[in-house]
Enzyme design. Sequence first.
Site, PDB file in Angstrom:
ATOM      1  N   ILE A   1     -22.629   3.573  13.243  1.00  0.00           N
ATOM      2  CA  ILE A   1     -21.632   4.210  14.112  1.00  0.00           C
ATOM      3  C   ILE A   1     -21.960   3.838  15.547  1.00  0.00           C
ATOM      4  O   ILE A   1     -23.103   3.970  15.975  1.00  0.00           O
ATOM      5  CB  ILE A   1     -21.676   5.738  13.958  1.00  0.00           C
ATOM      6  CG1 ILE A   1     -21.247   6.126  12.535  1.00  0.00           C
ATOM      7  CG2 ILE A   1     -20.794   6.415  14.987  1.00  0.00           C
ATOM      8  CD1 ILE A   1     -21.321   7.610  12.252  1.00  0.00           C
TER       9      ILE A   1
ATOM     10  N   TYR B   1       3.204  -5.827  17.603  1.00  0.00           N
ATOM     11  CA  TYR B   1       3.477  -5.064  16.378  1.00  0.00           C
ATOM     12  C   TYR B   1       4.386  -3.884  16.704  1.00  0.00           C
ATOM     13  O   TYR B   1       5.418  -3.675  16.065  1.00  0.00           O
ATOM     14  CB  TYR B   1       2.169  -4.576  15.752  1.00  0.00           C
ATOM     15  CG  TYR B   1       2.372  -3.575  14.630  1.00  0.00           C
ATOM     16  CD1 TYR B   1       2.932  -3.961  13.411  1.00  0.00           C
ATOM     17  CD2 TYR B   1       2.022  -2.229  14.789  1.00  0.00           C
ATOM     18  CE1 TYR B   1       3.131  -3.039  12.390  1.00  0.00           C
ATOM     19  CE2 TYR B   1       2.210  -1.307  13.778  1.00  0.00           C
ATOM     20  CZ  TYR B   1       2.768  -1.719  12.572  1.00  0.00           C
ATOM     21  OH  TYR B   1       2.957  -0.800  11.571  1.00  0.00           O
TER      22      TYR B   1
ATOM     23  N   VAL C   1     -11.715   2.186   9.000  1.00  0.00           N
ATOM     24  CA  VAL C   1     -13.022   2.834   9.033  1.00  0.00           C
ATOM     25  C   VAL C   1     -13.405   3.445   7.677  1.00  0.00           C
ATOM     26  O   VAL C   1     -14.560   3.315   7.233  1.00  0.00           O
ATOM     27  CB  VAL C   1     -13.087   3.848  10.212  1.00  0.00           C
ATOM     28  CG1 VAL C   1     -12.059   4.939  10.097  1.00  0.00           C
ATOM     29  CG2 VAL C   1     -14.459   4.461  10.344  1.00  0.00           C
ATOM     30  N   ILE C   2     -12.470   4.067   6.981  1.00  0.00           N
ATOM     31  CA  ILE C   2     -12.833   4.715   5.711  1.00  0.00           C
ATOM     32  C   ILE C   2     -13.231   3.678   4.653  1.00  0.00           C
ATOM     33  O   ILE C   2     -14.324   3.766   4.085  1.00  0.00           O
ATOM     34  CB  ILE C   2     -11.706   5.676   5.235  1.00  0.00           C
ATOM     35  CG1 ILE C   2     -11.582   6.824   6.253  1.00  0.00           C
ATOM     36  CG2 ILE C   2     -11.985   6.203   3.831  1.00  0.00           C
ATOM     37  CD1 ILE C   2     -10.411   7.761   6.043  1.00  0.00           C
TER      38      ILE C   2
ATOM     39  N   PHE D   1       0.825  -1.210   0.000  1.00  0.00           N
ATOM     40  CA  PHE D   1       0.000   0.000   0.000  1.00  0.00           C
ATOM     41  C   PHE D   1       0.869   1.275   0.000  1.00  0.00           C
ATOM     42  O   PHE D   1       0.896   2.032  -0.987  1.00  0.00           O
ATOM     43  CB  PHE D   1      -0.918  -0.070   1.235  1.00  0.00           C
ATOM     44  CG  PHE D   1      -1.621   1.191   1.619  1.00  0.00           C
ATOM     45  CD1 PHE D   1      -2.196   2.024   0.649  1.00  0.00           C
ATOM     46  CD2 PHE D   1      -1.739   1.559   2.964  1.00  0.00           C
ATOM     47  CE1 PHE D   1      -2.860   3.191   1.016  1.00  0.00           C
ATOM     48  CE2 PHE D   1      -2.407   2.720   3.337  1.00  0.00           C
ATOM     49  CZ  PHE D   1      -2.959   3.543   2.370  1.00  0.00           C
ATOM     50  N   ILE D   2       1.609   1.511   1.081  1.00  0.00           N
ATOM     51  CA  ILE D   2       2.371   2.769   1.175  1.00  0.00           C
ATOM     52  C   ILE D   2       3.578   2.732   0.232  1.00  0.00           C
ATOM     53  O   ILE D   2       3.874   3.700  -0.468  1.00  0.00           O
ATOM     54  CB  ILE D   2       2.832   3.039   2.632  1.00  0.00           C
ATOM     55  CG1 ILE D   2       1.627   2.999   3.596  1.00  0.00           C
ATOM     56  CG2 ILE D   2       3.545   4.377   2.738  1.00  0.00           C
ATOM     57  CD1 ILE D   2       1.984   3.077   5.083  1.00  0.00           C
TER      58      ILE D   2
ATOM     59  N   ALA E   1       8.858  -2.965   3.791  1.00  0.00           N
ATOM     60  CA  ALA E   1       8.300  -4.318   3.845  1.00  0.00           C
ATOM     61  C   ALA E   1       8.159  -4.745   5.303  1.00  0.00           C
ATOM     62  O   ALA E   1       9.057  -4.521   6.118  1.00  0.00           O
ATOM     63  CB  ALA E   1       9.204  -5.298   3.092  1.00  0.00           C
ATOM     64  N   ALA E   2       7.033  -5.312   5.629  1.00  0.00           N
ATOM     65  CA  ALA E   2       6.772  -5.718   7.019  1.00  0.00           C
ATOM     66  C   ALA E   2       5.451  -6.470   7.067  1.00  0.00           C
ATOM     67  O   ALA E   2       4.686  -6.470   6.094  1.00  0.00           O
ATOM     68  CB  ALA E   2       6.670  -4.483   7.924  1.00  0.00           C
TER      69      ALA E   2
ATOM     70  N   GLY F   1     -18.565  10.014  22.940  1.00  0.00           N
ATOM     71  CA  GLY F   1     -17.388  10.545  22.247  1.00  0.00           C
ATOM     72  C   GLY F   1     -16.203  10.727  23.173  1.00  0.00           C
ATOM     73  O   GLY F   1     -16.349  11.085  24.325  1.00  0.00           O
TER      74      GLY F   1
HETATM   75  N1  NAD Z   1      -0.748   0.803   6.929  1.00  0.00           N
HETATM   76  C1  NAD Z   1      -0.622   1.395   8.103  1.00  0.00           C
HETATM   77  O1  NAD Z   1      -1.635   1.694   8.773  1.00  0.00           O
HETATM   78  C2  NAD Z   1       0.751   1.766   8.633  1.00  0.00           C
HETATM   79  C3  NAD Z   1       0.854   2.746   9.624  1.00  0.00           C
HETATM   80  C4  NAD Z   1       2.108   3.084  10.124  1.00  0.00           C
HETATM   81  C5  NAD Z   1       3.256   2.415   9.646  1.00  0.00           C
HETATM   82  N2  NAD Z   1       3.124   1.453   8.708  1.00  0.00           N
HETATM   83  C6  NAD Z   1       4.350   0.783   8.223  1.00  0.00           C
HETATM   84  O2  NAD Z   1       4.490   1.087   6.848  1.00  0.00           O
HETATM   85  C7  NAD Z   1       5.067  -0.010   6.144  1.00  0.00           C
HETATM   86  C8  NAD Z   1       4.205  -0.376   4.942  1.00  0.00           C
HETATM   87  O3  NAD Z   1       2.907  -0.711   5.386  1.00  0.00           O
HETATM   88  P1  NAD Z   1       1.722  -1.041   4.356  1.00  0.00           P
HETATM   89  O4  NAD Z   1       0.464  -0.659   4.999  1.00  0.00           O
HETATM   90  O5  NAD Z   1       2.067  -0.496   3.005  1.00  0.00           O
HETATM   91  O6  NAD Z   1       1.807  -2.618   4.324  1.00  0.00           O
HETATM   92  P2  NAD Z   1       1.438  -3.643   3.154  1.00  0.00           P
HETATM   93  O7  NAD Z   1       1.079  -4.911   3.828  1.00  0.00           O
HETATM   94  O8  NAD Z   1       0.482  -3.052   2.188  1.00  0.00           O
HETATM   95  O9  NAD Z   1       2.833  -3.811   2.400  1.00  0.00           O
HETATM   96  C9  NAD Z   1       3.883  -4.554   2.949  1.00  0.00           C
HETATM   97  C10 NAD Z   1       4.676  -5.184   1.815  1.00  0.00           C
HETATM   98  O10 NAD Z   1       5.724  -5.952   2.392  1.00  0.00           O
HETATM   99  C11 NAD Z   1       5.853  -7.163   1.661  1.00  0.00           C
HETATM  100  N3  NAD Z   1       6.434  -8.195   2.518  1.00  0.00           N
HETATM  101  C12 NAD Z   1       5.883  -8.764   3.628  1.00  0.00           C
HETATM  102  N4  NAD Z   1       6.690  -9.705   4.129  1.00  0.00           N
HETATM  103  C13 NAD Z   1       7.800  -9.718   3.322  1.00  0.00           C
HETATM  104  C14 NAD Z   1       9.003 -10.474   3.348  1.00  0.00           C
HETATM  105  N5  NAD Z   1       9.246 -11.427   4.253  1.00  0.00           N
HETATM  106  N6  NAD Z   1       9.900 -10.208   2.386  1.00  0.00           N
HETATM  107  C15 NAD Z   1       9.682  -9.276   1.416  1.00  0.00           C
HETATM  108  N7  NAD Z   1       8.550  -8.545   1.354  1.00  0.00           N
HETATM  109  C16 NAD Z   1       7.630  -8.765   2.307  1.00  0.00           C
HETATM  110  C17 NAD Z   1       4.423  -7.525   1.244  1.00  0.00           C
HETATM  111  O11 NAD Z   1       4.419  -8.390   0.118  1.00  0.00           O
HETATM  112  C18 NAD Z   1       3.832  -6.149   0.953  1.00  0.00           C
HETATM  113  O12 NAD Z   1       3.960  -5.806  -0.416  1.00  0.00           O
HETATM  114  C19 NAD Z   1       5.209  -1.136   7.168  1.00  0.00           C
HETATM  115  O13 NAD Z   1       6.539  -1.148   7.621  1.00  0.00           O
HETATM  116  C20 NAD Z   1       4.271  -0.743   8.290  1.00  0.00           C
HETATM  117  O14 NAD Z   1       4.690  -1.239   9.527  1.00  0.00           O
HETATM  118  C21 NAD Z   1       1.903   1.123   8.182  1.00  0.00           C
END
Ligand code: NAD
Length: 314
Positions: free
Chosen positions: A192, A136, A176-177, A11-12, A68-69, A259
């Site tokens: 809600i 986490y 939520v969105i 996503f990000i 990645a995570a 609230g």
């Molecule tokens: N989405 C949120 O709400 C949010 C908020 C704060 C921080 N973050 C951090 O931002 C980062 C990205 O989050 P996101 O929401 O885009 O997550 P996401 O799940 O959409 O993307 C994570 C990507 O990591 C890849 N991945 C997972 N395990 C892997 C592995 N072992 N080897 C290689 N690739 C691997 C997945 O294939 C995926 O494309 C993360 O580090 C997350 O902790 C996310």
Amino acid sequence: MLAVVTGGSGFIGSHVVDKLRDRGIRVRIFDMSKPRNRDDVEYYQGSLLDIDAIQMAFSGADAVFHLAAIADVNEVFESPLRSEAINARGTINVLEAARWAKVKRVIYGSTIWVYSEVADSEVDEDTPLGSPTHLYTSTKLVGEYYCKAYSELYGLETTVLRYGIPYGPRSRPAGVIPIFVRRALEKQPITIQGDGLQFRKFIYVEDVAEGNALALKPQAANKTYNLEGNEKVSIKELAEIVKRIIGDVDIQYTEGRPGDFEGKEISNLRAATDLDWHPKVGVEEGIRRYIEWYKQSEEAKKNLWTTVDKSILE
Ligand SMILES: NC(=O)c1ccc[n+]([C@@H]2O[C@H](COP(=O)([O-])OP(=O)(O)OC[C@H]3O[C@@H](n4cnc5c(N)ncnc54)[C@H](O)[C@@H]3O)[C@@H](O)[C@H]2O)c1
């Protein structure tokens, strides 16, 4: 310049890839999953648990964006060992590979969840953190500690970015969105709990991605930045925005807590002054863009389905 984006198919990360490409930066994605939205970037398929694969992927890289995570807290709850391995060990693998590849900067995607155990209602990057109660957060915080240690011990430049709650195109369906939008488009009432006056802050994903690109600046070396939104919005307002855009939606209130705003005020001043980072997309505009994307992706899924040869299912 070559930048590797771990998690660039997610996503990000996919938005970080877009922002880097907009700046003319050559991008290589390192991810287990294939990139979904563009094919003008290099792609190295591999796991964060495979140090050799990471080392090969980082060859020739100037910067690494490590996103990645296991980012879904529910998945972390279900699979603590796997999550710890990917988020914590995976991050030290990235730093070690970056050290050997002589990468100039590693930018690490962390989270404002690290402030969860702080009692103060106003926090900034210098606020001392408590010990996390969620796995986490523990794994993400360990990643921050590893970044700091690699800067101190090996002189590897690192930048930690603590993202707020991101939303926008390509996001996961939970949250939520996405839930409000899905229900509204399916002509189901939006429900809600309570009076809906509980407030949240959200940050549009492209603003988060812009913060990542700006974190390449020299002054961001070995610093931590909050990428937090500016606008406080209640759950009731979110539902009303969705109703304004989609129209003809029933909003129902059920029994629940009144609230509250237990959220902390998380300062984003350092990112503003050091990096000239300012969230640009307001919540209403961001939700509008999310809805546009959601409708298009649903349409694309339907079209894909109609082109499948149904005989393969027989
Ligand atoms: N989405 C949120 O709400 C949010 C908020 C704060 C921080 N973050 C951090 O931002 C980062 C990205 O989050 P996101 O929401 O885009 O997550 P996401 O799940 O959409 O993307 C994570 C990507 O990591 C890849 N991945 C997972 N395990 C892997 C592995 N072992 N080897 C290689 N690739 C691997 C997945 O294939 C995926 O494309 C993360 O580090 C997350 O902790 C996310």
